[in-house]
Design a protein around this motif. Structure first.
Motif, mmCIF file in Angstrom:
data_model
loop_
_atom_site.group_PDB
_atom_site.id
_atom_site.type_symbol
_atom_site.label_atom_id
_atom_site.label_comp_id
_atom_site.label_asym_id
_atom_site.label_seq_id
_atom_site.Cartn_x
_atom_site.Cartn_y
_atom_site.Cartn_z
ATOM 1 N N ASP A 263 0.837 -1.203 0.000
ATOM 2 C CA ASP A 263 0.000 0.000 0.000
ATOM 3 C C ASP A 263 0.877 1.261 0.000
ATOM 4 O O ASP A 263 0.450 2.318 -0.470
ATOM 5 N N GLN A 264 2.080 1.165 0.582
ATOM 6 C CA GLN A 264 2.996 2.317 0.546
ATOM 7 C C GLN A 264 3.695 2.384 -0.809
ATOM 8 O O GLN A 264 3.908 3.451 -1.367
ATOM 9 N N ALA B 263 -3.535 2.406 -3.165
ATOM 10 C CA ALA B 263 -4.648 1.787 -3.889
ATOM 11 C C ALA B 263 -5.269 2.698 -4.945
ATOM 12 O O ALA B 263 -5.724 2.235 -5.987
ATOM 13 N N ARG B 264 -5.258 4.014 -4.681
ATOM 14 C CA ARG B 264 -5.961 4.880 -5.633
ATOM 15 C C ARG B 264 -5.265 4.924 -6.991
ATOM 16 O O ARG B 264 -5.820 5.419 -7.957
ATOM 17 N N PHE C 189 3.561 3.328 -13.930
ATOM 18 C CA PHE C 189 3.314 3.204 -12.496
ATOM 19 C C PHE C 189 4.420 3.857 -11.669
ATOM 20 O O PHE C 189 4.228 4.206 -10.509
ATOM 21 N N ASP D 12 2.799 8.705 -1.491
ATOM 22 C CA ASP D 12 2.494 9.514 -0.301
ATOM 23 C C ASP D 12 3.719 9.762 0.571
ATOM 24 O O ASP D 12 3.681 10.588 1.475
ATOM 25 N N TRP D 13 4.794 9.057 0.309
ATOM 26 C CA TRP D 13 6.033 9.342 1.015
ATOM 27 C C TRP D 13 6.855 10.379 0.224
ATOM 28 O O TRP D 13 7.744 11.022 0.754
ATOM 29 N N PHE E 42 5.405 12.868 -1.991
ATOM 30 C CA PHE E 42 4.761 14.150 -2.297
ATOM 31 C C PHE E 42 3.826 14.636 -1.201
ATOM 32 O O PHE E 42 3.162 13.845 -0.535
ATOM 33 N N GLU E 43 3.782 15.959 -1.057
ATOM 34 C CA GLU E 43 2.802 16.603 -0.186
ATOM 35 C C GLU E 43 1.446 16.595 -0.893
ATOM 36 O O GLU E 43 1.357 16.328 -2.090
ATOM 37 N N GLU E 44 0.445 16.970 -0.142
ATOM 38 C CA GLU E 44 -0.908 17.076 -0.679
ATOM 39 C C GLU E 44 -0.950 17.925 -1.952
ATOM 40 O O GLU E 44 -1.609 17.600 -2.936
#
Ligand code: SF4
Lengths: 459, 193
Positions: free
Chosen positions: B22-23, B27-28, B38, B45-46, B48-50
């Motif tokens: 998942d890291q 999933a998205r 890919f 998520d590790w 990039f920021e939001e």
């Protein structure tokens, strides 16, 4: 030679052994869903390879589907494309599809068993790690990657090395309000997330013997969280009774004959397991996880253990929790009762039993997501829906939902969710979401109280 | 599948245990129906920021590393082969760890990505070496089953299943093998029913 249950089923499916340790294993049943199959169909098409055994395949749409307004087209474009692709592939190859709108649609690991497709003695695969769920019926069921999905579609077989065997025995009487989910979280707390790597686990002992099929599925489901390829439980009267009369289970005389065959599926006395563990049922309590893998669990009234390394530190940082802290009485934001671990009728009965006559806490958003259309139907028939509605909790439609948040059901960043699903990984339920895994009763209680309470103190 | 060739490169350290798929690929990002691109979302998520800006994360450094060195029990969790695709697409050819989750190991091998298992002690030594000198070069020789570097005297030898080694070196997959056995598999099926 004395054989384990696993050996008996495995050996009966070996087509050929190559160079001693590689074996071609014949596959009886192949479940597919929208996320891990499109690239497999693509590859077959590109290479002009036909599908080996169409009748062995059953498809459903579950990971991406919305859980409200399922009669409308899927809003999210990429999800819609993936589901459409599945429909297209199934049509092209004449594969049985229980898609959206079909009365059999649901999470792949919920529908296989409830339709009687999952049976003892089989080899079962699916491009999904929680395929281990099906092992509750005494078969060899495991998750595979997309390359292997391609192999099974093309040849009905896989090239594998035989896993080792492990037996986990739990004897004795479970305490009040300790559920199968607590049992598996307890085992994970003790054995960790990679104790099972390279193994297939057989669950043995009186606790599993006395467990319902739903409970056995919950346990086998989370075998993968121990790193094991799968888990299984010897089939018995409970298994046969569950299967009898189900849509695709054998009928009449054939059913009786099958039951006789299935009764031979157990580990021989004195069969040797590569590893064996034993636990006492009386030591198991309602469980919670506090970290970012399912092995990071505590008994409901314990405190979060000391930090041992940077991974622990990272996990607690992510969770916004501290070593030494209790989770009891912690206010939470979301409750999710669903997923292939705990979205069968029994789970909703447990939740409804507690919720009856009470009202949802104002600070909590509650998502009740049945594992399948059939479960949803049964919820109605048993008037469990009225209980939830009276408590201000609407029931959603079947799918994986917030278990992995591939559809719209995502837990917002920083929010705490008590969840009956199987994974508390970072971001699993949504970016930044903080997951606390627990049993359906603990989740239901949290929905009403707005915080975590000690369900072992309830009647 | 591309053939696996001997190469020399630097390595990126990811000293975290139990890195789950998942890291590796959240999933998205699993909504594609093909295998392309890919790598963009590897460890999304590790990295990039939001708002899409980069975090201070090791994969965000400028580098040409083909080797990722990761903590114990790499690749646990979901069976998503997308994790292997993402790592490969990003440019990794070898993942070094002291332990790999089962399904991930298989998925990696089926995609030309070598899961190279070393001992706990060797792993912590590798982390130390990179910490001291991030530009340390490593050579992976699959034929000889060795990991070598100027930073240590004796090559680290690793083990790999001989069949899988043959597949990697020649760019063969299990599918090629199984297709050769198709008749026999069909015979087997007939004999069972
Ligand atoms: S409910 Fe969760 S774990 Fe189960 S199949 Fe769906 S996404 Fe996977």
């Amino acid at each position: 030679m004395k054989k384990t249950l696993f050996d008996k089923i495995w050996d009966a499916h070996v087509v050929e052994t190559i160079n001693g340790d590689h074996q071609i294993l014949y596959i009886d049943k192949h479940f597919i869903h929208e996320v891990t199959s499109p690239q497999a169909f693509d590859e077959l098409e590109r290479k002009g390879i036909p599908i080996a055994n169409i009748a062995s395949i059953v498809a459903t749409a579950d990971h991406n589907v919305p859980t409200v307004n399922q009669h409308l087209p899927i809003q999210e474009q990429l999800s819609r494309l993936q589901v459409d692709k599945l429909i297209e592939n199934c049509k092209k190859h004449d594969i049985e599809l229980y898609g959206l709108g079909h009365p059999y649609q649901g999470i792949v690991h919920v529908i296989g068993p409830e339709l009687g497709i999952t049976q003892p003695g089989m080899t079962i695969v699916c491009g999904d790690s929680h395929t281990s769920t099906h092992g509750a019926f005494g078969n060899i069921a495991f998750g595979i990657g997309t390359s292997q999905v391609t192999q099974v579609l093309a040849t009905q077989a896989l090239l594998l090395t035989k896993p080792k065997t492990m037996r986990i025995t739990v004897n004795g009487q479970l305490k009040n309000n300790v559920f199968p989910k607590d049992v598996i979280l307890y085992l994970l707390m003790h054995l960790g997330t990679n104790a099972g790597t390279g193994y297939f686990i057989e669950y043995a002992g009186s606790v599993f013997k006395e467990m319902s099929m739903e409970g056995r599925m919950t346990v086998c489901n989370m075998s993968i969280e121990m790193g094991a390829r799968g888990g299984l439980i010897a089939p018995d009267e409970t298994t046969f009774t569950y299967l009898q009369g189900r849509e695709f289970a054998p009928k009449g005389e054939e059913f009786n004959m099958k039951c006789q065959q299935w009764s031979k599926l157990f580990s021989d006395q004195d069969a040797i397991f590569d590893k064996a563990y034993e636990f006492e049922a009386s030591d198991i309590s309602p469980m919670l996880t506090y970290g970012t893998n399912p092995g990071m669990g505590i008994k409901i009234n314990e405190v979060i253990p000391k930090i041992k390394n940077t991974s622990d530190e990272k996990a607690l940082n992510y969770m916004g929790l501290q070593a030494g802290q209790q989770l009891l009485n912690k206010a939470i934001d979301y409750v999710f009762i669903g997923s292939c671990t705990n979205a069968r009728i029994e789970d909703f009965r447990i939740a409804a039993n507690y919720i009856k006559g009470k009202t949802k806490a104002k600070n909590v958003e509650v998502w009740i997501v049945p594992g399948s259309q059939q479960v949803a139907q049964q919820i109605k028939e048993e008037q469990i829906d009225a209980v939830f509605e009276a408590a201000n909790i609407p029931i959603r439609q079947a799918g994986c939902s917030a278990c992995l948040g591939m559809n719209e059901d995502k837990i917002p960043a920083g929010k705490y969710c008590v969840s009956t699903s199987n994974r508390n990984f970072e971001g699993r339920q949504g970016k930044g979401a903080r997951t606390i895994l627990a049993s359906p009763l603990t989740a239901a209680a949290a929905a009403i109280e707005g915080k975590i309470i000690d369900v072992s103190q309830l009647n | 599948m591309d053939k696996f060739q001997t190469f020399t490169s630097t390595a990126l350290p990811l000293n975290i245990e139990n890195i789950d798929t998942d890291q590796i690929i959240p999933a998205r990002f699993l909504k594609a129906t093909d295998r392309k691109d890919f790598g963009n979302n590897l460890f999304r998520d590790w990295r990039f920021e939001e708002d899409g800006s980069k975090k201070a994360f090791v994969l965000n450094q400028a580098h040409e590393a083909n080797i990722l060195i990761a903590g114990n029990n790499f690749g646990c969790g979901s069976s998503r082969e997308h994790a292997a695709w993402a790592l490969y697409d990003y440019g990794f050819r070898v993942i070094i760890s002291s332990f790999f989750a089962d399904i991930f190991r298989g998925n990696a091998l089926n995609n030309g990505l070598l899961p190279l298992q070393v001992s706990e002690a060797q792993l912590s030594n590798l982390f130390k070496i990179i910490e001291e000198n991030p530009t340390t070069q490593f050579t992976v020789d699959l034929e000889k089953e060795t990991l070598s570097s100027n930073a240590f005297l004796e090559d680290i030898s690793f083990e790999i299943d001989p069949y899988k080694k043959m597949c990697l070196l020649n760019g063969y997959s299990d599918l090629d093998f199984l297709l050769l056995k198709k008749e026999q598999i069909e015979q087997f099926a007939l004999s069972r029913f």
